[in-house]
Design an enzyme around this catalytic site. Structure first.
Site, short mmCIF file in Angstrom:
data_model
loop_
_atom_site.label_atom_id
_atom_site.label_comp_id
_atom_site.label_asym_id
_atom_site.label_seq_id
_atom_site.Cartn_x
_atom_site.Cartn_y
_atom_site.Cartn_z
CB THR A 85 -0.91 0.03 1.26
OG1 THR A 85 -1.60 -1.22 1.34
CG2 THR A 85 -1.92 1.15 1.21
NE ARG A 96 5.09 0.99 5.32
CZ ARG A 96 4.01 1.63 5.68
NH1 ARG A 96 3.10 1.04 6.44
NH2 ARG A 96 3.80 2.87 5.29
CB SER A 102 3.82 3.94 8.57
OG SER A 102 2.71 4.66 8.99
CG HIS A 103 1.20 2.33 11.66
ND1 HIS A 103 1.25 2.56 10.30
CD2 HIS A 103 0.61 1.12 11.79
CE1 HIS A 103 0.71 1.55 9.65
NE2 HIS A 103 0.32 0.67 10.53
CG ASP A 112 2.30 7.89 11.68
OD1 ASP A 112 2.52 9.10 11.53
OD2 ASP A 112 2.31 7.07 10.74
CG ASP A 161 5.45 8.06 8.35
OD1 ASP A 161 4.57 7.73 9.18
OD2 ASP A 161 5.26 8.00 7.12
CG ASP A 179 2.00 9.36 7.23
OD1 ASP A 179 1.91 8.79 8.34
OD2 ASP A 179 2.24 8.75 6.17
NE ARG A 180 -1.05 5.22 9.62
CZ ARG A 180 -1.63 4.04 9.62
NH1 ARG A 180 -2.29 3.63 10.68
NH2 ARG A 180 -1.54 3.23 8.58
CE LYS A 196 -1.40 8.12 6.43
NZ LYS A 196 -0.99 7.19 5.39
NE ARG A 227 -5.57 -2.31 7.51
CZ ARG A 227 -4.64 -2.41 8.47
NH1 ARG A 227 -4.97 -2.87 9.67
NH2 ARG A 227 -3.38 -2.07 8.24
C1 G16 Z 1 -0.51 3.61 4.47
C2 G16 Z 1 -1.18 4.29 3.30
C3 G16 Z 1 -2.59 4.62 3.63
C4 G16 Z 1 -3.34 3.38 4.10
C5 G16 Z 1 -2.59 2.74 5.26
C6 G16 Z 1 -3.19 1.42 5.65
O1 G16 Z 1 -0.41 4.50 5.53
O2 G16 Z 1 -0.50 5.46 2.94
O3 G16 Z 1 -3.18 5.15 2.50
O4 G16 Z 1 -4.63 3.70 4.49
O5 G16 Z 1 -1.26 2.49 4.87
O6 G16 Z 1 -3.08 0.54 4.58
P1 G16 Z 1 -3.43 -0.99 4.74
O7 G16 Z 1 -4.87 -1.02 5.17
O8 G16 Z 1 -3.20 -1.58 3.39
O9 G16 Z 1 -2.53 -1.55 5.82
P2 G16 Z 1 0.90 4.57 6.42
O10 G16 Z 1 0.59 5.60 7.45
O11 G16 Z 1 1.06 3.19 6.97
O12 G16 Z 1 1.99 4.94 5.47
#
Ligand code: G16
Length: 539
Positions: A16, A20, A111-112, A275, A277, A279-280, A374, A494
Site C-alpha cells: 500500500t 516494508r 510508518s506506525h 505516528d 513518520d 503522517d497520521r 497525509k 481488516r
Molecule cells: C498507508 C497508506 C494509507 C493506508 C494505510 C493502511 O499508511 O499510505 O493510504 O490507508 O497504509 O493501509 P493498509 O490497510 O493496506 O494496511 P501509512 O501511514 O502506513 O503509510
C-alpha cells in the site's frame, strides 16, 4: 562509479505504501541497494535532477541514507537534499520536494510499525509532485527489481548527516537542510497563527500532543511551542528514538492509551498524537474520541474558517473503506466527493488536477493540497484553528456536526498476524459468495449489493481492480473487507463496519455496530478459517 553485480530478490513488490520488511531482511547483502536501483531504473535514472532523502529516524535510517546518497550520485542526480540527521517526516519530505522543485524523493519509514533491530523498516519513492508513486510506477519498480543484474554505487566517504550545509561530492551538490523549517513555514502560511497563539498561550485552554518518541517531536516543538507559544509540557515524547521507546508509534486508542488517560484524568481540552513518520493523527477531546472519518468530515465542513482554505474547497475525497460522513458534507456544500482505493497514492491525481482540496482515510490519515501526503500535524493545526475560531470544545463541535449531518458510526476490526495461506483461502471463499449475495437476509440485514471495489481514475483513466470487498445493506449499513497491504509478517485482515444514524446520536459505537459485526463474522467466517475468535485491534 562502480557497477556491483547482484541477483534479483523476488519479494520486492511495493505494498500500500512502498516496500516494508523486517530490518534484518533489509540488511541482507544487496537487498536495499537492489530496491533503490529498481527505483532509479524505473524513473529513468537521475537525469541531472534533484533527489530528496530522509526518513523517520528509525533503526537503520542513517545507514540507508548513506547508501542511497552514494547510489544517487552514481545514478546521475546533480543535487541531493537530505534532512539533518537523515530525518524528514513524510509530509515534510513532500513539502521539500515541492518547494525546491525536485524530481522526487526517497522516504524511509515503516510508518506506525515498531522500530529496532528486530522490527520494521520501509522505503518508498515519491514523485515530483511530492506524492507517493502511482500504481503504474510501483509496478514498474517491481518489474525492474525482478530483472536486476547490477546496481551503481559511488565509493564516497560517509557524509556528515548532522552538519547543516552544502557539500560537493564528486561534482554533486549534497545539501543537508534543517528538517523542520520549510515545513513550519508552510504551516504558518496556512493557519491563523495569531488566533491560535491566543488560544494556546492564554492559559485557559489545555492540551497535550504526543509525538510517540517518533519523528514529529521536533516539528511539534517548533510549531506548537516556539511559534504558537504553548507551554513546553504540552508536547510529550518529543525526542525521536530509533525504537520509538519500544512502543508502536501508532496513534490510536490502544497504542496512545497514555495520552488518552492523561487528557481524561487531567481534564485537558484537547489531545492529539501522530505516528512514526508524522503522517497520521488521532484527535481526542476530554473523554471524547474523534473517529478519523468524522474528523475528516468536520474539518471539511469548517474548512473556510482556516485562512488557507477561506476560498472554499474544490472538492473532497476519501478512501472506499472510510465512512460516508464526508459525502454528506460534500452533498450539503455542492462539492464533488471521490471514492478511491486505500492508499494515499490515489489522491495525487485528483489534487494535481484541481478536483479536490481535502482528502482522508479511516486509517488516521487526513490531508490537503498543501502537500501530497497525509499530514498529522497539519490535521492537529486544523483542529486548533477551528477551535480557536469557534470557541467550541472538541465534543461540542462534533455533536453539532452530528446534529446537522447525522452520524456515521464506524469501526475497524483488525486480525493481525494471520497465516497468509489461511487468509487467502478465506478471502477467496468470500469472493465466491459475492455474486449471489444480493437479496440475502442476515438477521434483518438485507444485502443490496456486494462486489469487489474497482476504481477508475477520472484523471488518467487507469483502472485498479479488486480493491476490497463491499457489502451494502438496504438499511444503509455497510461491511468492507480487505487484507492490509502494509504488514511485514503474515496477513492482517481488516473488517470495516459502518452505519448511518440520525437519532440516539450519543450511542456507543461498538454496541450499536455489534449486530452488523455478527453478520460480518458469519459472512467472512474468520473463526472457521483462522481459529481467531476476536480482533486484535479495534479502532
Ligand atoms: C498507508 C497508506 C494509507 C493506508 C494505510 C493502511 O499508511 O499510505 O493510504 O490507508 O497504509 O493501509 P493498509 O490497510 O493496506 O494496511 P501509512 O501511514 O502506513 O503509510
Amino acid at each position: 562509479m562502480t557497477l556491483i553485480n547482484t541477483t534479483p530478490f523476488q519479494d520486492q513488490k511495493p505494498g500500500t505504501s512502498g516496500l516494508r520488511k523486517k530490518v534484518r531482511h533489509f540488511q541482507q547483502p544487496h537487498y536495499l541497494e537492489n530496491f533503490v536501483q529498481a527505483i532509479f531504473n524505473a524513473v529513468g535514472g537521475g537525469q541531472n535532477g534533484c533527489l530528496v532523502v530522509g526518513g523517520d529516524g528509525r533503526y537503520f535510517n542513517r545507514e540507508a541514507v548513506q547508501t542511497i546518497v552514494a547510489m544517487a550520485i552514481a545514478n546521475g542526480y546533480k543535487e541531493i537534499i537530505v534532512g539533518q540527521g537523515g530525518i524528514l517526516s513524510t509530509p515534510a519530505a513532500s513539502c521539500v520536494i515541492r518547494k525546491y522543485k525536485c524530481s522526487g524523493g526517497i522516504i524511509l519509514s515503516a510508518s506506525h510499525n515498531p522500530g529496532g533491530p528486530d522490527e520494521d523498516f520501509g522505503i518508498k519513492y515519491n514523485g515530483a509532485n511530492g506524492g507517493p508513486a502511482t500504481e503504474q510506477l510501483t509496478d514498474k519498480i517491481y518489474a525492474e527489481s525482478c530483472a536486476l543484474t547490477s546496481y551503481k554505487l559511488s565509493a564516497i566517504e560517509a557524509i556528515d548527516l548532522d552538519l547543516i550545509g552544502t557539500l560537493d561530492v564528486e561534482g554533486v551538490k549534497v545539501r543537508i537542510i534543517d528538517s523542520v523549517s520549510d515545513y513550519a513555514e508552510l504551516m504558518e502560511s496556512l493557519f491563523d497563527f495569531p488566533a491560535m497563539r491566543s488560544l494556546l498561550s492564554g492559559g485557559e485552554f489545555s492540551f497535550c500532543f504526543d509525538a510517540m518518541h517518533a519523528v514529529t517531536g521536533p516539528y511539534a516543538k517548533e510549531i506548537l511551542i516556539n511559534r504558537l507559544g504553548a507551554p513546553a509540557e504540552s508536547v510529550i515524547n518529543a525526542t525521536p528514538e530509533e525504537d520509538f521507546g519500544g512502543h508502536h508509534p501508532d496513534p490510536n486508542l490502544v497504542h496512545a492509551a497514555d495520552l488518552v488517560s492523561k487528557v481524561n484524568q487531567n481534564g485537558l481540552d484537547f489531545g492529539a498524537a501522530s505516528d512514526g513518520d508524522g503522517d497520521r493523527n488521532m484527535i481526542i477531546g476530554n473523554n471524547f474520541y474523534v473517529n478519523p472519518c468524522d474528523s475528516l468530515a468536520v474539518l471539511a465542513a469548517n474548512a473556510t474558517l482556516i485562512p488557507g482554505y477561506a476560498q472554499g474547497l474544490a472538492g473532497v475525497a476519501r478512501s472506499m473503506p472510510t465512512s460516508r460522513a464526508l459525502d454528506r458534507v460534500a452533498a450539503a456544500q455542492g462539492l464533488n466527493c471521490y471514492e478511491t482505493p486505500t492508499g494515499w497514492k490515489f489522491f495525487g491525481n485528483l489534487i494535481d488536477d484541481g478536483r479536490i482540496t481535502f482528502c482522508g482515510e479511516e486509517s488516521f490519515g487526513t490531508g490537503s493540497s498543501h502537500v501530497r501526503e497525509k499530514d498529522g500535524l497539519w490535521a492537529v493545526l486544523c483542529w486548533l484553528n477551528i477551535l480557536a475560531s469557534t470557541g467550541e470544545s472538541v465534543a461540542s463541535l462534533m455533536r453539532n456536526h452530528w446534529q446537522n449531518f447525522g452520524r456515521d458510526l464506524f469501526t475497524r476490526h483488525d486480525y493481525e498476524g494471520l497465516d497468509s495461506a489461511q487468509a487467502a483461502e478465506m478471502m477467496k471463499a468470500l469472493d465466491e459468495k459475492l455474486t449471489n449475495l444480493a437479496g440475502s437476509n442476515f438477521d434483518g440485514f438485507v444485502v443490496e449489493t456486494a462486489d469487489q471495489f474497482a476504481y477508475s481514475d477520472p484523471v488518467d483513466g487507469s483502472v485498479s481492480q479488486r480493491q476490497g470487498v463491499r457489502i451494502l445493506f438496504t438499511n444503509g449499513a455497510r461491511i468492507v473487507v480487505r487484507l492490509s497491504g502494509t504488514g511485514t509478517s503474515g496477513a492482517t485482515l481488516r473488517v470495516y463496519l459502518d452505519r448511518f444514524i440520525n437519532e440516539d446520536l450519543e450511542c456507543d459505537t461498538q454496541a450499536a455496530l455489534a449486530p452488523l459485526s455478527a453478520v460480518a463474522s458469519k459472512l467472512i467466517g474468520v473463526e472457521a478459517f483462522t481459529g481467531r475468535k476476536a480482533p486484535d485491534v479495534v479502532t
